[in-house]
Design a protein around this motif. Structure first.
Motif, PDB file in Angstrom:
ATOM      1  N   LEU A  56       0.820  -1.211   0.000  1.00 41.01           N
ATOM      2  CA  LEU A  56       0.000   0.000   0.000  1.00 41.01           C
ATOM      3  C   LEU A  56       0.850   1.256   0.000  1.00 41.01           C
ATOM      4  CD1 LEU A  56      -2.757  -1.102   2.519  1.00 41.01           C
ATOM      5  CD2 LEU A  56      -2.801  -1.192   0.007  1.00 41.01           C
ATOM      6  N   GLU A  57       2.066   1.137   0.496  1.00 43.45           N
ATOM      7  CA  GLU A  57       3.001   2.259   0.460  1.00 43.45           C
ATOM      8  C   GLU A  57       4.413   1.721   0.323  1.00 43.45           C
ATOM      9  OE1 GLU A  57       2.724   4.615   4.047  1.00 43.45           O
ATOM     10  OE2 GLU A  57       4.149   3.349   5.051  1.00 43.45           O
ATOM     11  N   VAL A  58       5.248   2.543  -0.264  1.00 42.83           N
ATOM     12  CA  VAL A  58       6.665   2.226  -0.424  1.00 42.83           C
ATOM     13  C   VAL A  58       7.447   3.413   0.118  1.00 42.83           C
ATOM     14  CG1 VAL A  58       8.524   1.672  -2.038  1.00 42.83           C
ATOM     15  CG2 VAL A  58       6.195   0.848  -2.496  1.00 42.83           C
ATOM     16  N   LEU A  59       8.331   3.135   1.046  1.00 40.34           N
ATOM     17  CA  LEU A  59       9.193   4.180   1.586  1.00 40.34           C
ATOM     18  C   LEU A  59      10.504   4.148   0.820  1.00 40.34           C
ATOM     19  CD1 LEU A  59       8.518   3.547   5.373  1.00 40.34           C
ATOM     20  CD2 LEU A  59       7.390   5.175   3.843  1.00 40.34           C
ATOM     21  N   VAL A  60      10.934   5.321   0.374  1.00 37.17           N
ATOM     22  CA  VAL A  60      12.143   5.437  -0.436  1.00 37.17           C
ATOM     23  C   VAL A  60      13.129   6.348   0.272  1.00 37.17           C
ATOM     24  CG1 VAL A  60      13.092   6.128  -2.677  1.00 37.17           C
ATOM     25  CG2 VAL A  60      10.753   5.240  -2.531  1.00 37.17           C
ATOM     26  N   GLU A  61      14.373   5.906   0.332  1.00 36.86           N
ATOM     27  CA  GLU A  61      15.468   6.744   0.812  1.00 36.86           C
ATOM     28  C   GLU A  61      16.586   6.661  -0.208  1.00 36.86           C
ATOM     29  OE1 GLU A  61      16.908   5.927   4.722  1.00 36.86           O
ATOM     30  OE2 GLU A  61      14.996   6.378   5.663  1.00 36.86           O
ATOM     31  N   ALA A  62      17.351   7.722  -0.297  1.00 39.29           N
ATOM     32  CA  ALA A  62      18.519   7.736  -1.173  1.00 39.29           C
ATOM     33  C   ALA A  62      19.619   8.533  -0.496  1.00 39.29           C
ATOM     34  CB  ALA A  62      18.190   8.340  -2.533  1.00 39.29           C
ATOM     35  N   SER A  63      20.836   8.112  -0.742  1.00 39.86           N
ATOM     36  CA  SER A  63      21.999   8.854  -0.268  1.00 39.86           C
ATOM     37  C   SER A  63      23.072   8.766  -1.339  1.00 39.86           C
ATOM     38  CB  SER A  63      22.503   8.289   1.065  1.00 39.86           C
ATOM     39  OG  SER A  63      22.847   6.933   0.917  1.00 39.86           O
ATOM     40  N   ILE A  64      23.958   9.751  -1.325  1.00 39.11           N
ATOM     41  CA  ILE A  64      25.059   9.792  -2.283  1.00 39.11           C
ATOM     42  C   ILE A  64      26.360   9.878  -1.507  1.00 39.11           C
ATOM     43  CG2 ILE A  64      26.202  11.173  -4.067  1.00 39.11           C
ATOM     44  CD1 ILE A  64      23.443  11.959  -5.087  1.00 39.11           C
ATOM     45  N   ALA A  65      27.281   8.977  -1.856  1.00 42.01           N
ATOM     46  CA  ALA A  65      28.609   8.978  -1.231  1.00 42.01           C
ATOM     47  C   ALA A  65      29.574   8.204  -2.113  1.00 42.01           C
ATOM     48  CB  ALA A  65      28.550   8.352   0.160  1.00 42.01           C
ATOM     49  N   VAL A  66      30.769   8.674  -2.213  1.00 43.30           N
ATOM     50  CA  VAL A  66      31.897   8.010  -2.871  1.00 43.30           C
ATOM     51  C   VAL A  66      31.506   7.325  -4.183  1.00 43.30           C
ATOM     52  CG1 VAL A  66      33.900   6.524  -2.488  1.00 43.30           C
ATOM     53  CG2 VAL A  66      32.760   7.557  -0.540  1.00 43.30           C
ATOM     54  N   GLY A  67      30.971   8.092  -5.104  1.00 42.38           N
ATOM     55  CA  GLY A  67      30.691   7.580  -6.437  1.00 42.38           C
ATOM     56  C   GLY A  67      29.476   6.696  -6.557  1.00 42.38           C
ATOM     57  N   LEU A  68      28.657   6.605  -5.509  1.00 42.98           N
ATOM     58  CA  LEU A  68      27.461   5.765  -5.560  1.00 42.98           C
ATOM     59  C   LEU A  68      26.240   6.528  -5.062  1.00 42.98           C
ATOM     60  CD1 LEU A  68      28.655   2.368  -4.021  1.00 42.98           C
ATOM     61  CD2 LEU A  68      28.191   2.825  -6.433  1.00 42.98           C
ATOM     62  N   CYS A  69      25.119   6.225  -5.654  1.00 39.45           N
ATOM     63  CA  CYS A  69      23.829   6.622  -5.115  1.00 39.45           C
ATOM     64  C   CYS A  69      23.191   5.331  -4.611  1.00 39.45           C
ATOM     65  CB  CYS A  69      22.943   7.255  -6.185  1.00 39.45           C
ATOM     66  SG  CYS A  69      21.267   7.635  -5.585  1.00 39.45           S
ATOM     67  N   THR A  70      22.870   5.298  -3.338  1.00 39.46           N
ATOM     68  CA  THR A  70      22.226   4.118  -2.768  1.00 39.46           C
ATOM     69  C   THR A  70      20.753   4.413  -2.569  1.00 39.46           C
ATOM     70  OG1 THR A  70      24.249   3.407  -1.675  1.00 39.46           O
ATOM     71  CG2 THR A  70      22.185   2.495  -0.833  1.00 39.46           C
ATOM     72  N   LEU A  71      19.915   3.609  -3.243  1.00 43.90           N
ATOM     73  CA  LEU A  71      18.471   3.683  -3.072  1.00 43.90           C
ATOM     74  C   LEU A  71      18.044   2.579  -2.124  1.00 43.90           C
ATOM     75  CD1 LEU A  71      17.006   4.082  -6.689  1.00 43.90           C
ATOM     76  CD2 LEU A  71      17.239   5.829  -4.942  1.00 43.90           C
TER      77      LEU A  71
END
Length: 133
Positions: A56-71
């Protein structure tokens, strides 16, 4: 710097999440190629969680560090591990190609790393490291 978004609707809400993620990544200096890659992965995983997992819902987080975007995507839908399973073989020709069923191949092809856990709280947690270029 972390991006957070709660998707609580269908395709239109996923599209809004993609736009918000793109704006956040662009402000962080990510290239258009990296932003597009992240948008594709977000769309595929979020829509799959909703359509196939019943989330019913999706929680999304993202961060950027050292050449990567982590979803990181979390949902309370049915368990599904996108890191396992056989992917369909490429079609021999365009005429023989079927529509659909290639989303996980896109996710895996774009990811530098892909991790899945089913949390003790009964939630799916997918982490995707996407190279920034």
């Amino acid at each position: 710097m972390t991006f957070r978004y709660r998707i609580a609707g269908g395709a239109a809400e996923v599209s809004a999440a993609q736009s918000a993620l793109a704006a956040w990544m662009e402000a962080a200096g990510a290239s258009l190629h990296s932003v597009t890659r992240a948008e594709v992965v977000l769309e595929e995983l979020a829509l799959n969680a909703q359509r196939h997992g019943g989330a019913l819902e999706v929680l999304v987080e993202a961060s950027i560090a050292v050449g990567l975007c982590t979803l990181v995507l979390e949902d309370a839908g049915r368990p599904f591990d996108p890191t396992v399973g056989v992917l369909p073989l490429p079609a021999a020709s365009l005429g023989a190609a079927r529509i659909g069923g290639l989303g996980l191949a896109l996710v895996r092809r774009n990811a530098a790393a892909l991790r899945y856990t089913r949390t003790g709280m009964g939630r799916n947690r997918v982490e995707v490291d996407l190279p920034l270029c």
